[in-house]
Design a protein around this motif. Structure first.
Motif, PDB file in Angstrom:
ATOM      1  N   TRP A  69       8.939   8.354   3.260  1.00 14.92           N
ATOM      2  CA  TRP A  69       8.145   7.382   4.025  1.00 14.92           C
ATOM      3  C   TRP A  69       6.655   7.653   3.965  1.00 14.92           C
ATOM      4  O   TRP A  69       5.868   6.935   4.561  1.00 14.92           O
ATOM      5  CB  TRP A  69       8.603   7.376   5.491  1.00 14.92           C
ATOM      6  N   SER A  70       6.221   8.683   3.257  1.00 17.11           N
ATOM      7  CA  SER A  70       4.804   9.001   3.296  1.00 17.11           C
ATOM      8  C   SER A  70       4.306   9.458   1.935  1.00 17.11           C
ATOM      9  O   SER A  70       5.046  10.007   1.128  1.00 17.11           O
ATOM     10  CB  SER A  70       4.547  10.101   4.329  1.00 17.11           C
ATOM     11  N   GLN A 183      12.865   0.782   7.012  1.00 22.34           N
ATOM     12  CA  GLN A 183      12.908   2.211   6.778  1.00 22.34           C
ATOM     13  C   GLN A 183      11.507   2.816   6.805  1.00 22.34           C
ATOM     14  O   GLN A 183      11.270   3.834   7.459  1.00 22.34           O
ATOM     15  CB  GLN A 183      13.570   2.459   5.425  1.00 22.34           C
ATOM     16  N   MET A 184      10.583   2.163   6.125  1.00 24.85           N
ATOM     17  CA  MET A 184       9.225   2.694   6.054  1.00 24.85           C
ATOM     18  C   MET A 184       8.570   2.662   7.434  1.00 24.85           C
ATOM     19  O   MET A 184       7.946   3.637   7.853  1.00 24.85           O
ATOM     20  CB  MET A 184       8.436   1.859   5.046  1.00 24.85           C
ATOM     21  N   GLY A 187      10.219   5.241   9.789  1.00 16.81           N
ATOM     22  CA  GLY A 187       9.857   6.601   9.391  1.00 16.81           C
ATOM     23  C   GLY A 187       8.446   6.949   9.789  1.00 16.81           C
ATOM     24  O   GLY A 187       8.186   8.044  10.287  1.00 16.81           O
ATOM     25  N   GLU A 188       7.528   6.026   9.607  1.00 16.47           N
ATOM     26  CA  GLU A 188       6.125   6.324   9.910  1.00 16.47           C
ATOM     27  C   GLU A 188       5.877   6.422  11.406  1.00 16.47           C
ATOM     28  O   GLU A 188       5.081   7.230  11.849  1.00 16.47           O
ATOM     29  CB  GLU A 188       5.228   5.229   9.318  1.00 16.47           C
ATOM     30  N   PRO A 192      11.548  10.574  10.650  1.00 11.63           N
ATOM     31  CA  PRO A 192      12.596  10.308   9.670  1.00 11.63           C
ATOM     32  C   PRO A 192      13.996  10.271  10.253  1.00 11.63           C
ATOM     33  O   PRO A 192      14.901   9.754   9.619  1.00 11.63           O
ATOM     34  CB  PRO A 192      12.452  11.468   8.686  1.00 11.63           C
ATOM     35  N   ALA A 195      15.609   6.588  11.255  1.00 14.25           N
ATOM     36  CA  ALA A 195      15.453   5.554  10.235  1.00 14.25           C
ATOM     37  C   ALA A 195      16.517   4.463  10.350  1.00 14.25           C
ATOM     38  O   ALA A 195      16.436   3.455   9.674  1.00 14.25           O
ATOM     39  CB  ALA A 195      15.498   6.179   8.834  1.00 14.25           C
TER      40      ALA A 195
END
Lengths: 234, 234
Positions: A69-70, A183-184, A187-188, A192, A195
Motif C-alpha cells: 500500500w505504500s 485495499q489501498m 491500508g494507508e 495493513p 485491509a
DNA sequence: GGTGATCCTCACGGTTCCCTAACGGGCCGC
DNA sequence: GCGGCCCGTTAGGGAACCGTGAGGATCACC
C-alpha cells in the motif's frame, strides 16, 4: 523527515538513533517485523531503515506488506552477504541494501540519496478547490472560496474534519482523477491489518461527502466505482 | 529499456553487454567520461551504469554534469571501497553504488530496483488508444481522445467499465496483436477452476465491444478467432 | 468524575454487478 | 436442403456491494 528504524539490535539502534537525531531526522523505532509494519502504516515515515532477520515477521515479508500500500523508500540493513538474499529483498520492493558492518557516513549518504528521490510531500499546490471550498493540506484548514470575509470565516468554522477524515481526504487530493482501490485506501489510513474491513470506508467517505459535497446525495467530486473503490474528480 | 554503459574496462563491458542484452535491455556503450555525458544527452537512456575512474572526465563530474539537466537513475560501479568516495558519488546525485567485484545477479536486482522507481519521464506507457478513446490502465479511466469539449466530457462519462470488464480489457491491452485463447482468458480473469465455462467470455467480450468499438456489430479492435479465442488489434 | 468528540459496530433498504439460461444467425459437413 | 456447432445477443434472478442511520466504546480534557 521521519525515519522508521526497524532493528532488534539494541546497541545498533541506539547508535543510529543518536546519529540520525543529530542530523535532524525524526526517528521512530520498531523492535520486530510486526511492529514495523504497524508503525509504517500509522506514522507514515518518509523512509524505512529495515534490518532483516528480526523476530516475528520475516524481513522480506515486511517489505512486501509495506509495498502492498505504500511507495515509501525502504533501505535494508543486513548481516547476511548472500547475493541471493539481496536479490530477494530488492525484488520484493526494497530500494537499497547495505551489509553490516557499514560505514556510518556511507549509510547517511545512501539515506540522502533515497530521500532525494522521494517525491517531496510539501511540494506545490497545497491548496485544492472543491466546489465553493478551498482545502489547505498543510495548514489543515478549509475555507469558503466565495469572496465574503466574514462569511468565509463562518463557513470555515462550520467545516471541521477529524484526523481520520484528513488522512482520507489527503489521499484523494494527492491522486486526482485516479482510481483508489479499497485495499489501498484501507491500508494507508487504517493499516495493513484492516485491509478487509470495508465498513470503515463507506462511513468516512459518507462523512467527507456530507461535509464537502454541495449535494451529498449526488456526489460530484468523490465518486464511487462499484466493486473497485473511489475516485476524486476535481 | 535503454541502459547507457560507461566503462573503460573492455572485458567487463563486454560481459555486461552480453548479460544485459540477454535480459532484454538495449545497451549503449561509452568509453570515457566525455562520451558518457554526450551519449546521455543525445540518446536519453532510462538508466546509466557508470564506472568511476574513467579517463578524460572525473567520475563525480560526470554525475554532476548529467544531474544538471536529467533525473535519470545513475548506478555507479567502482573498484574503490573508500566510504569517502561513495559519499561523494552519492551526494553528487548517484542513486546507487556497487563495488567491484560484484555478483551479477545482485547488480541486475539493483538495476531492476532503480528501473522500478523511475516511472518514465513524462509519457505514461499506461495509456492506450482505441479508436477515438484513450484508456488509462492505472487511473482506470476512459476518455475521448477527439478534441470536442462538451462531447468529450459526455463520452467520458458514458464509458464506465465494471471490475470484470477491466480485468479482461487489461489482458487484451497487455498482449496487443497476440492471440489469447479462451483457456488463458478464463483462467486469468475467473481463476483456474472456470477454464471450461466459455459462456462468460462471449458475454463480456460483447460488452467490451459495445462500450469501446465504434461499430460493435463489426469489431475492428477485438477480433474473434473462431475455434480458438480472441485477439486485440491496435 | 463528568463531558464532549472521535472512532468503530451493527443492521437495514437500494443499487449494481455477476452469472445462468435461452434464443437467433452464420458456417461447415453431409 | 438440413442438422450440428459455434458465436452473438437478450432477459432475469441471486448475490455482493454501497449508502445511511442509530448506538456503544474509547480517549482527551476539564
Amino acid at each position: 523527515m521521519k525515519i522508521l528504524l526497524a532493528d532488534d539490535d539494541e546497541q545498533l539502534q541506539r547508535a543510529l538513533r543518536i546519529t540520525l537525531g543529530a542530523r535532524g531526522y525524526e526517528v521512530i523505532a520498531a523492535r520486530d517485523g510486526a511492529e514495523a509494519i504497524d508503525l509504517a502504516a500509522t506514522t507514515h515515515p518518509d523512509l524505512i531503515l529495515l534490518d532483516l532477520g528480526m523476530p516475528k515477521v520475516e524481513g522480506v515479508d515486511v517489505i512486501r506488506a509495506v509495498r502492498a500500500w505504500s511507495k515509501v523508500p525502504i533501505l535494508v540493513l543486513s548481516g547476511r552477504t548472500d547475493s541471493a538474499e539481496k536479490v530477494d529483498a530488492l525484488d520484493a520492493g526494497a530500494d537499497d541494501y547495505v551489509t553490516k558492518p557499514f560505514a556510518m557516513d556511507e549509510l547517511l549518504a545512501r539515506i540522502r540519496a533515497r530521500a532525494r528521490a522521494a517525491p517531496g510531500d510539501e511540494g506545490d499546490a497545497a491548496e485544492v478547490a472543491i466546489g465553493d471550498l478551498t482545502v489547505d493540506l498543510v495548514a489543515k484548514t478549509i475555507r469558503s472560496s466565495a469572496g465574503g470575509g466574514s462569511k468565509g470565516r463562518a463557513a470555515a468554522a462550520s467545516v471541521r474534519l477529524t484526523p481520520t477524515e484528513w488522512r482520507l481526504l489527503e489521499l484523494f487530493l494527492k491522486n486526482p482523477g485516479k482510481l483508489l482501490t479499497r485495499q489501498m485506501l484501507l491500508g494507508e489510513v487504517w493499516g495493513p491489518y484492516h485491509a478487509n474491513d470495508a465498513g470503515y470506508l463507506r462511513l468516512y467517505v459518507a462523512q467527507l461527502r456530507r461535509k464537502l459535497e454541495p449535494t451529498p446525495s449526488e456526489p460530484r467530486y468523490f465518486l464511487t466505482e462499484p466493486g473497485m473503490g473511489y475516485r476524486f474528480e476535481p
